[in-house]
Write a protein that holds these residues in place. Structure first.
Motif, short mmCIF file in Angstrom:
data_model
loop_
_atom_site.label_atom_id
_atom_site.label_comp_id
_atom_site.label_asym_id
_atom_site.label_seq_id
_atom_site.Cartn_x
_atom_site.Cartn_y
_atom_site.Cartn_z
N LEU A 164 -79.75 71.91 -36.65
CA LEU A 164 -78.48 72.64 -36.58
C LEU A 164 -78.51 73.66 -35.45
O LEU A 164 -77.50 73.90 -34.78
N GLY A 165 -79.68 74.23 -35.22
CA GLY A 165 -79.83 75.21 -34.14
C GLY A 165 -79.55 74.60 -32.78
O GLY A 165 -78.95 75.25 -31.92
N GLU B 252 -75.85 74.50 -32.51
CA GLU B 252 -75.34 75.87 -32.31
C GLU B 252 -75.56 76.31 -30.86
O GLU B 252 -74.66 76.84 -30.20
N ASN B 253 -76.78 76.12 -30.39
CA ASN B 253 -77.15 76.51 -29.02
C ASN B 253 -76.29 75.79 -27.99
O ASN B 253 -75.80 76.39 -27.04
N ARG C 222 -73.33 74.41 -28.33
CA ARG C 222 -71.95 74.89 -28.37
C ARG C 222 -71.82 76.25 -27.72
O ARG C 222 -70.86 76.51 -26.97
N ALA C 223 -72.77 77.14 -28.02
CA ALA C 223 -72.72 78.48 -27.43
C ALA C 223 -72.78 78.40 -25.91
O ALA C 223 -72.25 79.27 -25.22
N ASP D 295 -70.22 66.10 -36.36
CA ASP D 295 -69.57 67.19 -35.61
C ASP D 295 -68.92 66.72 -34.31
O ASP D 295 -68.37 67.54 -33.57
N VAL E 181 -79.01 84.55 -33.62
CA VAL E 181 -77.65 84.20 -34.06
C VAL E 181 -77.15 85.10 -35.17
O VAL E 181 -75.94 85.18 -35.40
N ALA F 207 -74.31 83.45 -39.24
CA ALA F 207 -74.51 82.08 -38.76
C ALA F 207 -75.61 81.41 -39.56
O ALA F 207 -75.51 80.23 -39.94
N MET G 141 -75.35 78.05 -41.84
CA MET G 141 -76.21 76.89 -41.62
C MET G 141 -76.93 76.51 -42.91
O MET G 141 -77.05 75.33 -43.25
#
Lengths: 370, 370
Positions: free
Chosen positions: A156-157, A160-161, A163-164, A190, A313, A317, A321
């Motif tokens: 998931l990280g 997240e990374n 997308r950021a 996703d 995060v 967040a 998650m």
């Protein structure tokens, strides 16, 4: 009322002697937000192996019940100078049942429940954990929740990374691992493009069965064509690699640059302006990372670790998650194990020689109560 | 009124034949914001060399007046596939006198002035440049302004980048280069800590004469002690490397981690949380970059190029940097040259074999009019 159980410790002496053994440890009653967990299942992840066996000569180690003593080669020992003489626990994560709880509401709420936790000493019959870091498993068995933290939060990280950083596609260099399979499911759910690299055709089949659209098999002769085609289709210029050593990152950068160059209308001696980004999040190969010239100067390579990432995060967040992991524990985030071993069995030669190879998809699960 | 002069071109054919030769080129009168510059001095920077000689076999090249023809080895040629058949100019920067100008006010204002410029074809008797990219040199000779762009803006760029990332110290792996000397002066003026790595004791002396406080000499036996001491004193965890190949970046990361570990109170198998950042901004060594394990996962390595950097900071920052260069051209930003060669001389074997080695502090200057 103190509770006593078997607990694994790993100690590396200055002379290179590595001793891993079981000892009885007695835990006092938990206080405040602490909970005492009877551990029922804990995976052996690559990140646990470094501290368990590292680069030690496990072929010629002395094995006895509940213990092995091995020699760390000179170079690996010198690189481990900061842990010399320290008696360390092992096992990042696991799951079990809360059998005692401190006075805090959060701790009391977990009493009697099965939880996933990240105590750092999961290879033991009992652990003390903070209630805030425990994930209640509801009706799930401990085995289903044993790997609910490291791989799921890492996968998931990555998303997240990405997308950021404004990315909508990811490249993953070991697609068929437990983590790679999770990442495949997450990206599908996703709508994130995913380029998977695998080493065998059965791994490619496995991922395609999970719905992976882009798999490049490094044992095929046209691997680079497969890889560049997948990068072309997804636009991936952002990826993650758990191998570290060798040329896998280099290969990814080359393929990304190849696709970027195709799109250029004018020659530049400096290569493309396409920013290429890779992260090394493990060291399955402890050899050197080799980066050749050939993809210009528009690239960045970083180390990536779960815990600093989670700190960066923030709690919200992280809670989001973890809820997603809990709600999809046996689907998106399911893990598979090759073998189950007790604490004693995990210290036998047969087991060590097998799990230390870290073959893709052949994870061990430690079950401290057999 | 058209103007004709000698102009260098470099062409690599698909079969690996590299031809570098002079041809007469005729320029029409400049229009709009264009200015026509009579080029009087142009440095041979490492970034120019790749396109001039690259990895070609210059020992066995055919040299004739105003021309050489060399063979590019197979691998280097394959890596250059995107330039096959292209007839390219060379010479990033130089200085000369504006002898004709377009109608725009900016262009007209430069008429008759000596300017530094970045035309990309500086190895020629005449260049067309945009007025906006020219820096008027006032009373300075063209030779003083020949290297007013690439090295000064790169060195200033390092400090801009460091500050933007919250750093107050920098490590530079080739301290005694022309650029390294500029960086030493800039850091001293701006109160930025600087760790210089050099390879020889006379280079260390040179930098100390410039006021460098921290110089580590890689030919000394206690180099790593010197380097870690300098990092400890300055707190540098952020650096720049023009070498690329080999283990220089690896060495920098190791030393940074060594200092970070000293400050840790608790052992971590993952190494320190200290973020270590290095940038490769050149390829003096075209071999592979080697990154060994041993400094955890808290590191990032990127390529760094001047032109994308300048685009990223915007016109205001760029104008501010250029003013600083102009105002300190013969002090902070002074360059030194080992040899001056004409366009014909730069294509002789003696010259090529010497300048292609890119020895620290032995830069060549091309003077197209002799």
């Amino acid at each position: 009322m103190a509770t006593t159980g078997k607990h694994l410790f790993t100690t590396l002496e200055a002379d290179g002697t590595l001793t891993v053994s079981l000892e009885d440890v007695t835990f006092d009653d938990p206080t405040g937000s602490q909970v005492l967990v009877r551990m029922e299942a804990a995976p052996i992840n690559p990140s646990d192996l470094a501290i368990l066996v590292g680069g030690a000569d496990m072929d010629n180690a002395e094995y006895s019940p509940g213990k092995f003593v091995a020699k760390m080669p000179k170079q690996a020992n010198a690189a481990s100078i900061t842990r010399h003489g320290l008696k360390l626990p092992a096992g990042n994560e696991g799951a079990g049942t809360v059998i005692a709880a401190g006075d805090s509401d959060a701790a009391q709420a977990l009493m009697g429940q099965r939880v996933s936790c990240v105590p750092g000493n999961a290879y033991s019959q009992y652990c003390m954990a903070d209630a805030g870091t425990c994930l209640p498993l509801g009706d799930h068995a401990s085995e289903e929740g044993a790997s609910a933290f490291v791989n799921p939060m890492t996968a998931l990280g990555f998303v997240e990374n990405a997308r950021a950083d404004g990315q909508d596609a990811i490249l993953h260099t070991v697609g068929a691992s437990n983590l790679g399979q999770m990442l495949t499911r997450i990206c599908r759910e996703d709508g994130i493009g995913l380029v998977n690299i695998v080493r065998k055709s059965d791994q490619a089949d496995l991922l395609k069965d999970l719905g992976a659209a882009h798999v490049a098999n490094s044992s095929d002769e046209d691997f680079m064509d497969q890889l560049t085609a997948a990068i072309r289709d997804t636009g991936a210029s952002y990826g993650f690699d758990p191998v570290g050593g060798g040329k896998l990152v280099d290969t990814a950068f080359k393929a990304m640059e190849h696709v970027a160059i195709e799109r250029m209308t004018e020659y530049s001696r400096y290569g493309s302006n396409q920013q290429k980004r890779m992260f090394i999040y493990g060291r399955l190969d402890t050899g050197a990372t080799i980066l050749t010239p050939g993809y210009g100067f528009g690239w960045t390579l970083s180390g990536w670790l779960l815990f600093p990432f989670l700190q960066s995060v923030g709690q919200d967040a992280m809670d989001r998650m973890r809820r997603r992991v809990r709600d999809n524990l046996t689907t998106t985030f399911a893990s598979h194990y090759k073998e189950r071993v007790t604490l004693e069995e995990m210290l036998t030669k047969d087991a060590v020689m097998d799990y230390r190879t870290m073959r893709t998809g052949e994870k061990y699960l430690v079950t401290p109560w057999g």
